[in-house]
Structures are given as structure tokens and as C-alpha cells.
Scaffold this motif. Structure first.
Motif: not given
Length: 492
Positions: A451-467
Motif C-alpha cells: 500500500l505505501p508503494l501504491a500510495g506514494a505516486p497517488i499522493y504526488l500526482v494529486s499534489l501536482l494537480v492541486f499545488d
């Protein structure tokens, strides 16, 4: 010591060593705790937590206020440190005597077997810790975090080794006591040998008076802060006993260690830096907002992930005896995250010479905690943890409101720094829930890996979109910290 032309690279390198000191120390402490948890019952940890309440109360109302009075000065001199040391030595001897001889009546009133002897043994920690604190503050103001890091690592390793060996051989609670004492004594010896500063035997009367005048406000804050931070343990041991208290304290230790590793080390650098920059509000605002932004970027996804994986973390790290800790860990992630960003509010209030403001705030927090815990503690540790999280969330606006008022920052600008990481973390958790469900038939360690391996890119991509700008700014600051000096630009 930093001059008025404070450089971001120098502050950054201090932050790295502070992170190593506090972060590595907390990581080692956590590892020692996890090993000990496999040999000792939760009730042993609950008994130690109850015994250390007296030490914590004394530290917050007598020792830390004196240290804070010196830490927040722009240019403390030798006499300031000497006065600080002598004041702490005097109050520590008195505190040790009071706690040591009160141990018997405390056990009689509580009805908890073994509490008196544990309180007496841990009372010696007051002396060893207090006689080291002035040297620690002196090293912090000299930005000697490398020395502090070595102190922490060596003392924790030595104390942990002694505690683990004794626990394996069946010494129970005394293995925890020995771990605490060996660690504290070795840390004291290391600091006195490593620090170039030595206290004198006298200081001007005005030094003592000025320290005590400032410390009285912080001391009042300490009483309220103790009620804010430790009253949950007090009510747990009073209403529920040593076993449930150990389970509850285990969850607090996991979230507290994560907090210390990720954020509090940076605040050790931020408080003296804020104190030195208080004459330049533009640069102070810049430093404050950057600290909040970078901390929330790092801690929001981690605490969200811990909450999602709490059952797996407890199963792997602590074992079957600690299963009841999992829901507590998930609940306490919320106040733990708020603490990581809220610490800078406290530093701003102290650095701008408003300690009485913090007294009022912590008094409100402490009173709210006591009221809530009086109502819910009898219903169990889950109710206790929920009440603690509810109070932290509902009253947090008071804390950042005070900091924003003093720094003249609009609240929308502050929320813009923490909003995107929270939103990205929420998206990450929602998207990971189906994967967590799909892996339920697998071992917990598999989920902790996947789950951390899958969660890290999700978080980073979301940040690229929002901030995106903030994410790039964080990467830029991290890169510059390791590189050459560059001067902080005074943007508000």
C-alpha cells in the motif's frame, strides 16, 4: 550563532542534524519499545507511564519554563546560561525530594501495586535529565546538532541494550526502569564531556530575575499543557488500570514517535530562528509559512497511511497482545498531525514575547480535555482517544489564529499551505481502500509493503494537480539545503 544575515542553507543543515538527533533518537526509541513489547505485558508500560506523570508535571512547570526563557533570547550570554543552570539545579533537587517521598502515599491512594517503588526509581530521572538540559540548550544555540545527535544515538543504544537484556531475563517493569536510567545517565555524561561550555557559580541578580519573570508565564502554560497532553493517561490509569493504560500509551508512543521523527526536530531549529528574526516580520512570515507548508507536505500522507494501516502495523510491530491498540492508533493520527503543524504556532507566540497568550490557549485546551475525559474515560480507551481527537480538531483554530494575528498573515494564505496536502492525502486513502480490501487474505506485512508503494505516486500526482508550485518549492529547498549557502529572500 546565527547573525542577522541568516542563511537558509545553514538553517537547513542545522535542520538535518536536528532531524538526525530527534528523528534517529525517536526511531531508535521506537525500535526498542517494539522489541520490549514482545517480552513485556502492556500493564508494565502502563505502570511506567503512570509513574512518569509526576516527572512530566515537574518538567513542564519547573524546568522547561526556565529553559524557554533563555532559548527565546536573541543573544544569551554566559551569565544567562549560568543562571539557567543554577535555577534548574535548585528546583530539580527540590522536585526529586518531593516526588521520592510522596511515592508511598501515591501508591496507597491509587491502589496500584508497585506504583510507589516505580515512582521512587524514576524520580532519579529528574536529576539526570535536568542537569543536562542547559548544556543541551547551549549546544542548540550554537547549532551543534551533530553533538546532540551522537548523544541521543549512543545513550538510547546503551539504555535499550540494558533494558532488552533484562526484559529477556524476566525482570519485568524493572527492565523499563533500568532502560530509562541508563539512557539518562549516559546522556548526561556525554553532554558534560562534549560541550565546551561549563556553568559558573554565580550570575548577576538581574539575570535570575529576568528569567523567572519570563518563566512564570511559561510555567503557568506548563500546568495547562500537562493537563492538555497527559491528562488522558491520568484518567486512563485512574478509571481503567495499568493494562488498558499500557495499550493506550502504546498508541500514543507510536504517533508521538512519528511526530518527533518527522516534525519536532525542525521546530527545535525554528524557535531560536524565529526569535532572531522577530525584528524582521517579512522574513518571519516567510519562515513560518514555509515551515508549516513543508511539514504538512511530509506528515499529512504519512498519518493518513498509518490510520488506514493501523491494524496491520500493530499486528506486525507489537503482536497479538496489543490488538486493542489498533483503533486507538487510527484515531490518534488526527491530533498527531495537528501537533506537527501546530508546534510552529506555539513557537511564534513564544518568539514574539507573548507567553501569556500560550498560557491562555493551553489552559483552554487542558480544561476541555479534563471535562471530556471526566465524562468519557469510564467508557473505555476508544472513547478516551476519540475525545482527545475531537478536542484537538475543534480547538485548533485558536492556536493558528493567534500565530496569524501576531505575524499579520491572512487565514486564507495559511489554509492554502495545508489544504492541498490534506486533500491529496484524502484522495490517496480513498483510492487505497479497494486495494487494502483485495489484499485482506494476505499477511499484514504484504499490505504494509504494497500500500505505501501504491500510495506514494497517488499522493504526488494529486499534489501536482492541486499545488504544483508548492511541491516544486519543497524539492528546491531540500536540494539547496544540501548544496551551497543561499540567502533567504524576505517574502511574506
Amino acid at each position: 550563532m546565527l547573525d542577522s544575515r541568516l542563511t537558509a542553507a545553514r538553517l537547513g543543515r542545522s535542520s538535518i542534524w536536528s532531524l538526525l538527533d530527534t528523528g534517529a533518537a525517536q526511531l531508535l526509541n521506537l525500535l526498542v519499545f517494539l522489541v520490549l513489547a514482545h517480552f513485556l505485558a502492556p500493564s508494565a508500560f502502563g505502570l511506567l507511564a503512570a509513574a512518569l506523570l509526576a516527572n512530566e508535571l515537574f518538567r513542564t512547570i519547573a524546568v522547561e519554563p526556565i529553559l524557554t526563557a533563555v532559548t527565546t533570547r536573541a543573544r544569551p550570554d554566559h551569565d544567562d546560561y549560568t543562571a539557567c543552570f543554577l535555577l534548574i539545579a535548585g528546583v530539580s533537587l527540590l522536585g526529586f525530594a518531593l516526588i521520592f517521598f510522596a511515592a508511598g502515599p501515591v501508591e496507597a491512594l491509587s491502589g496500584i501495586d508497585g506504583l510507589g517503588a516505580t515512582v521512587q526509581a524514576t524520580a532519579f530521572l529528574i536529576l539526570t535529565a535536568s542537569f543536562a538540559r542547559t548544556h543541551e540548550v547551549w549546544l542548540i544555540r550554537q547549532h551543534r546538532f551533530d553533538t546532540l545527535a551522537m548523544r541521543s544515538i549512543l545513550s538510547i543504544l546503551l539504555g535499550g541494550a540494558v533494558g532488552i537484556v533484562l526484559a529477556i531475563h524476566g525482570f519485568g517493569i524493572w527492565s523499563l526502569i533500568a532502560q530509562q536510567l541508563v539512557r539518562s545517565i549516559s546522556a548526561l555524561a556525554f553532554l558534560w564531556i562534549a560541550a565546551r561550555w561549563m556553568p559558573g557559580w554565580r550570575a548577576g541578580r538581574e539575570k535570575f530575575v529576568s528569567i523567572l519573570r519570563y518563566a512564570r508565564h511559561v510555567s503557568a502554560t506548563g500546568i495547562a499543557n500537562f493537563a492538555n497532553q497527559q491528562s488522558d493517561v491520568f484518567f486512563a490509569i485512574t478509571y481503567l488500570g495499568a493494562g488498558p493504560t499500557g495499550l493506550y500509551n502504546g498508541a500514543k508512543r507510536l504517533t508521538s514517535a512519528t511526530n518527533q521523527i518527522l516534525a519536532r526536530s525542525l521546530n527545535r531549529v525554528a524557535l531560536p530562528a524565529f526569535a532572531e528574526l522577530k525584528a524582521d516580520r517579512s522574513r518571519l512570515r516567510y519562515g513560518f509559512l514555509n515551515a508549516v507548508s513543508l511539514t504538512s507536505l511530509a506528515t499529512a500522507p504519512i498519518f493518513a497511511g498509518i490510520a488506514l494501516l493501523s491494524e496491520d502495523i500493530v499486528a506486525v510491530a507489537l503482536g497479538d497482545d496489543w490488538t486493542a491498540t489498533a483503533p486507538l492508533l487510527a484515531i490518534l493520527c488526527l491530533p498527531a498531525f495537528l501537533a506537527t503543524i501546530g508546534q510552529y504556532n506555539h513557537s511564534i507566540v513564544l518568539a514574539l514575547d507573548k507567553p501569556h497568550w500560550q498560557t491562555i490557549l493551553t489552559a483552554i485546551y487542558g480544561a476541555a480535555n479534563i471535562l471530556l475525559f471526566l465524562i468519557v474515560a469510564r467508557y473505555g480507551i476508544v472513547a478516551l482517544a476519540t475525545a482527545f481527537a475531537f478536542r484537538a480538531l475543534t480547538l485548533f483554530p485558536l492556536s493558528f489564529g493567534a500565530a496569524l494575528y501576531l505575524t499579520d498573515i491572512r487565514w486564507r494564505r495559511y489554509l492554502a499551505r495545508i489544504g492541498p496536502p490534506l486533500l491529496a492525502s484524502g484522495i490517496m486513502v480513498v483510492m487505497l481502500i479497494p486495494l487494502h480490501t483485495a489484499l485482506e487474505s494476505y499477511a499484514p506485512v504484504t499490505r504494509l509493503f504494497a500500500l505505501p508503494l501504491a500510495g506514494a505516486p497517488i499522493y504526488l500526482v494529486s499534489l501536482l494537480v492541486f499545488d504544483r508550485d508548492r511541491l516544486f518549492a519543497a524539492a528546491h529547498i531540500a536540494a539547496k539545503t544540501i548544496g551551497k549557502d543561499f540567502t533567504v529572500k524576505g517574502r511574506s
